[in-house]
Design a protein around this motif. Structure first.
Motif, PDB file in Angstrom:
ATOM      1  N   PHE A   5       0.831  -1.203   0.000  1.00 15.73           N
ATOM      2  CA  PHE A   5       0.000   0.000   0.000  1.00 15.73           C
ATOM      3  C   PHE A   5       0.869   1.258   0.000  1.00 15.73           C
ATOM      4  CE2 PHE A   5      -1.954   3.413   2.481  1.00 15.73           C
ATOM      5  CZ  PHE A   5      -3.073   3.668   1.700  1.00 15.73           C
ATOM      6  N   GLU A   6       1.895   1.244   0.839  1.00 25.26           N
ATOM      7  CA  GLU A   6       2.770   2.417   0.959  1.00 25.26           C
ATOM      8  C   GLU A   6       3.492   2.719  -0.360  1.00 25.26           C
ATOM      9  OE1 GLU A   6       1.776   0.891   4.867  1.00 25.26           O
ATOM     10  OE2 GLU A   6       2.653  -0.114   3.144  1.00 25.26           O
ATOM     11  N   GLU A   7       3.926   1.675  -1.042  1.00 18.65           N
ATOM     12  CA  GLU A   7       4.600   1.876  -2.332  1.00 18.65           C
ATOM     13  C   GLU A   7       3.646   2.438  -3.374  1.00 18.65           C
ATOM     14  OE1 GLU A   7       7.985  -1.632  -2.354  1.00 18.65           O
ATOM     15  OE2 GLU A   7       5.896  -2.199  -2.714  1.00 18.65           O
ATOM     16  N   GLN A   8       2.427   1.921  -3.394  1.00 17.99           N
ATOM     17  CA  GLN A   8       1.447   2.409  -4.358  1.00 17.99           C
ATOM     18  C   GLN A   8       1.020   3.833  -4.038  1.00 17.99           C
ATOM     19  OE1 GLN A   8      -1.275  -0.918  -4.039  1.00 17.99           O
ATOM     20  NE2 GLN A   8      -0.606  -1.659  -6.038  1.00 17.99           N
ATOM     21  N   LEU A   9       0.889   4.160  -2.770  1.00 14.23           N
ATOM     22  CA  LEU A   9       0.532   5.518  -2.377  1.00 14.23           C
ATOM     23  C   LEU A   9       1.639   6.493  -2.769  1.00 14.23           C
ATOM     24  CD1 LEU A   9      -1.584   7.295  -1.053  1.00 14.23           C
ATOM     25  CD2 LEU A   9      -0.484   6.848   1.145  1.00 14.23           C
ATOM     26  N   LYS A  10       2.881   6.087  -2.563  1.00 14.57           N
ATOM     27  CA  LYS A  10       4.010   6.937  -2.946  1.00 14.57           C
ATOM     28  C   LYS A  10       4.023   7.142  -4.463  1.00 14.57           C
ATOM     29  CE  LYS A  10       8.929   7.529  -2.403  1.00 14.57           C
ATOM     30  NZ  LYS A  10       9.648   7.994  -1.257  1.00 14.57           N
ATOM     31  N   GLN A  11       3.729   6.086  -5.205  1.00 15.76           N
ATOM     32  CA  GLN A  11       3.670   6.197  -6.662  1.00 15.76           C
ATOM     33  C   GLN A  11       2.552   7.147  -7.080  1.00 15.76           C
ATOM     34  OE1 GLN A  11       3.396   2.389  -8.607  1.00 15.76           O
ATOM     35  NE2 GLN A  11       3.370   3.262 -10.650  1.00 15.76           N
ATOM     36  N   LEU A  12       1.408   7.070  -6.389  1.00 17.25           N
ATOM     37  CA  LEU A  12       0.294   7.973  -6.669  1.00 17.25           C
ATOM     38  C   LEU A  12       0.697   9.416  -6.384  1.00 17.25           C
ATOM     39  CD1 LEU A  12      -2.626   8.505  -7.443  1.00 17.25           C
ATOM     40  CD2 LEU A  12      -3.293   7.914  -5.097  1.00 17.25           C
ATOM     41  N   GLU A  13       1.401   9.649  -5.297  1.00 10.60           N
ATOM     42  CA  GLU A  13       1.870  11.001  -4.977  1.00 10.60           C
ATOM     43  C   GLU A  13       2.809  11.523  -6.067  1.00 10.60           C
ATOM     44  OE1 GLU A  13       3.576  10.344  -1.117  1.00 10.60           O
ATOM     45  OE2 GLU A  13       1.654  10.582  -0.099  1.00 10.60           O
ATOM     46  N   THR A  14       3.644  10.650  -6.601  1.00 13.30           N
ATOM     47  CA  THR A  14       4.549  11.034  -7.682  1.00 13.30           C
ATOM     48  C   THR A  14       3.759  11.420  -8.928  1.00 13.30           C
ATOM     49  OG1 THR A  14       6.299   9.603  -6.837  1.00 13.30           O
ATOM     50  CG2 THR A  14       6.459  10.245  -9.143  1.00 13.30           C
ATOM     51  N   VAL A  15       2.737  10.645  -9.245  1.00  9.95           N
ATOM     52  CA  VAL A  15       1.894  10.946 -10.402  1.00  9.95           C
ATOM     53  C   VAL A  15       1.237  12.316 -10.232  1.00  9.95           C
ATOM     54  CG1 VAL A  15      -0.228  10.278 -11.615  1.00  9.95           C
ATOM     55  CG2 VAL A  15       1.492   8.547 -11.075  1.00  9.95           C
ATOM     56  N   VAL A  16       0.734  12.591  -9.043  1.00 12.07           N
ATOM     57  CA  VAL A  16       0.091  13.886  -8.786  1.00 12.07           C
ATOM     58  C   VAL A  16       1.086  15.027  -8.986  1.00 12.07           C
ATOM     59  CG1 VAL A  16      -0.964  15.332  -7.004  1.00 12.07           C
ATOM     60  CG2 VAL A  16      -1.678  12.951  -7.269  1.00 12.07           C
ATOM     61  N   LYS A  17       2.294  14.871  -8.474  1.00 12.00           N
ATOM     62  CA  LYS A  17       3.320  15.906  -8.651  1.00 12.00           C
ATOM     63  C   LYS A  17       3.633  16.111 -10.126  1.00 12.00           C
ATOM     64  CE  LYS A  17       5.476  15.360  -4.160  1.00 12.00           C
ATOM     65  NZ  LYS A  17       6.621  14.863  -3.405  1.00 12.00           N
ATOM     66  N   LYS A  32      -0.857   9.961 -17.371  1.00 11.53           N
ATOM     67  CA  LYS A  32      -0.615  10.036 -15.926  1.00 11.53           C
ATOM     68  C   LYS A  32      -1.929  10.051 -15.157  1.00 11.53           C
ATOM     69  CE  LYS A  32       3.775   9.906 -15.729  1.00 11.53           C
ATOM     70  NZ  LYS A  32       4.452   8.817 -15.019  1.00 11.53           N
ATOM     71  N   TYR A  33      -2.919  10.744 -15.695  1.00 12.89           N
ATOM     72  CA  TYR A  33      -4.237  10.798 -15.054  1.00 12.89           C
ATOM     73  C   TYR A  33      -4.830   9.390 -14.944  1.00 12.89           C
ATOM     74  CZ  TYR A  33      -9.152  11.824 -14.256  1.00 12.89           C
ATOM     75  OH  TYR A  33     -10.432  11.854 -13.746  1.00 12.89           O
ATOM     76  N   LYS A  34      -4.776   8.642 -16.049  1.00 16.27           N
ATOM     77  CA  LYS A  34      -5.293   7.274 -16.048  1.00 16.27           C
ATOM     78  C   LYS A  34      -4.524   6.403 -15.051  1.00 16.27           C
ATOM     79  CE  LYS A  34      -7.068   7.228 -20.773  1.00 16.27           C
ATOM     80  NZ  LYS A  34      -6.910   6.651 -22.120  1.00 16.27           N
ATOM     81  N   GLU A  35      -3.206   6.564 -15.017  1.00 17.89           N
ATOM     82  CA  GLU A  35      -2.382   5.821 -14.067  1.00 17.89           C
ATOM     83  C   GLU A  35      -2.779   6.172 -12.637  1.00 17.89           C
ATOM     84  OE1 GLU A  35       2.319   5.355 -12.757  1.00 17.89           O
ATOM     85  OE2 GLU A  35       1.824   6.550 -14.524  1.00 17.89           O
ATOM     86  N   GLY A  36      -2.997   7.447 -12.392  1.00 22.84           N
ATOM     87  CA  GLY A  36      -3.396   7.901 -11.065  1.00 22.84           C
ATOM     88  C   GLY A  36      -4.743   7.349 -10.641  1.00 22.84           C
ATOM     89  N   ILE A  37      -5.675   7.298 -11.567  1.00 19.83           N
ATOM     90  CA  ILE A  37      -7.004   6.753 -11.268  1.00 19.83           C
ATOM     91  C   ILE A  37      -6.886   5.283 -10.865  1.00 19.83           C
ATOM     92  CG2 ILE A  37      -9.229   6.080 -12.288  1.00 19.83           C
ATOM     93  CD1 ILE A  37      -9.050   9.044 -11.591  1.00 19.83           C
ATOM     94  N   GLU A  38      -6.108   4.517 -11.614  1.00 20.92           N
ATOM     95  CA  GLU A  38      -5.934   3.095 -11.298  1.00 20.92           C
ATOM     96  C   GLU A  38      -5.265   2.908  -9.933  1.00 20.92           C
ATOM     97  OE1 GLU A  38      -7.302   0.475 -12.863  1.00 20.92           O
ATOM     98  OE2 GLU A  38      -8.255   2.059 -14.035  1.00 20.92           O
ATOM     99  N   LEU A  39      -4.244   3.701  -9.669  1.00 22.60           N
ATOM    100  CA  LEU A  39      -3.559   3.613  -8.374  1.00 22.60           C
ATOM    101  C   LEU A  39      -4.501   3.982  -7.232  1.00 22.60           C
ATOM    102  CD1 LEU A  39      -0.104   5.137  -9.309  1.00 22.60           C
ATOM    103  CD2 LEU A  39      -0.489   2.837  -8.403  1.00 22.60           C
ATOM    104  N   SER A  40      -5.311   5.006  -7.442  1.00 19.73           N
ATOM    105  CA  SER A  40      -6.235   5.414  -6.379  1.00 19.73           C
ATOM    106  C   SER A  40      -7.278   4.331  -6.120  1.00 19.73           C
ATOM    107  CB  SER A  40      -6.903   6.751  -6.704  1.00 19.73           C
ATOM    108  OG  SER A  40      -7.761   6.637  -7.813  1.00 19.73           O
ATOM    109  N   LYS A  41      -7.716   3.635  -7.163  1.00 16.98           N
ATOM    110  CA  LYS A  41      -8.668   2.537  -6.983  1.00 16.98           C
ATOM    111  C   LYS A  41      -8.044   1.416  -6.156  1.00 16.98           C
ATOM    112  CE  LYS A  41     -11.285   3.157 -11.278  1.00 16.98           C
ATOM    113  NZ  LYS A  41     -11.562   2.565 -12.606  1.00 16.98           N
TER     114      LYS A  41
END
Length: 59
Positions: A5-17, A32-41
């Motif tokens: 979870f922590e790794e995926q959350l960090k990846q999501l934070e990177t996508v947002v940045k 990146k938006y699509k990647e972020g949506i998948e990570l958030s799910k």
């Protein structure tokens, strides 16, 4: 291998940045938006599972 979870959350934070970067192209932003949506799910599902486990243990 599934990421934690922590790794995926960090990846999501990177996508947002990266999305906040004003120099990103529209095509890259969409990817990146699509990647972020998948990570958030995925992150949401992991939180939901943890919440259900805690509720089950309390009862």
């Amino acid at each position: 291998m599934n990421k934690s979870f922590e790794e995926q959350l960090k990846q999501l934070e990177t996508v947002v940045k990266e999305l906040e970067n004003k120099d990103i192209s529209l095509d890259d932003a969409i990817k990146k938006y699509k990647e972020g949506i998948e990570l958030s799910k995925v992150c949401y599902e992991k939180i939901k599972q943890a919440e259900e486990l805690v509720i089950k243990e309390i009862k």
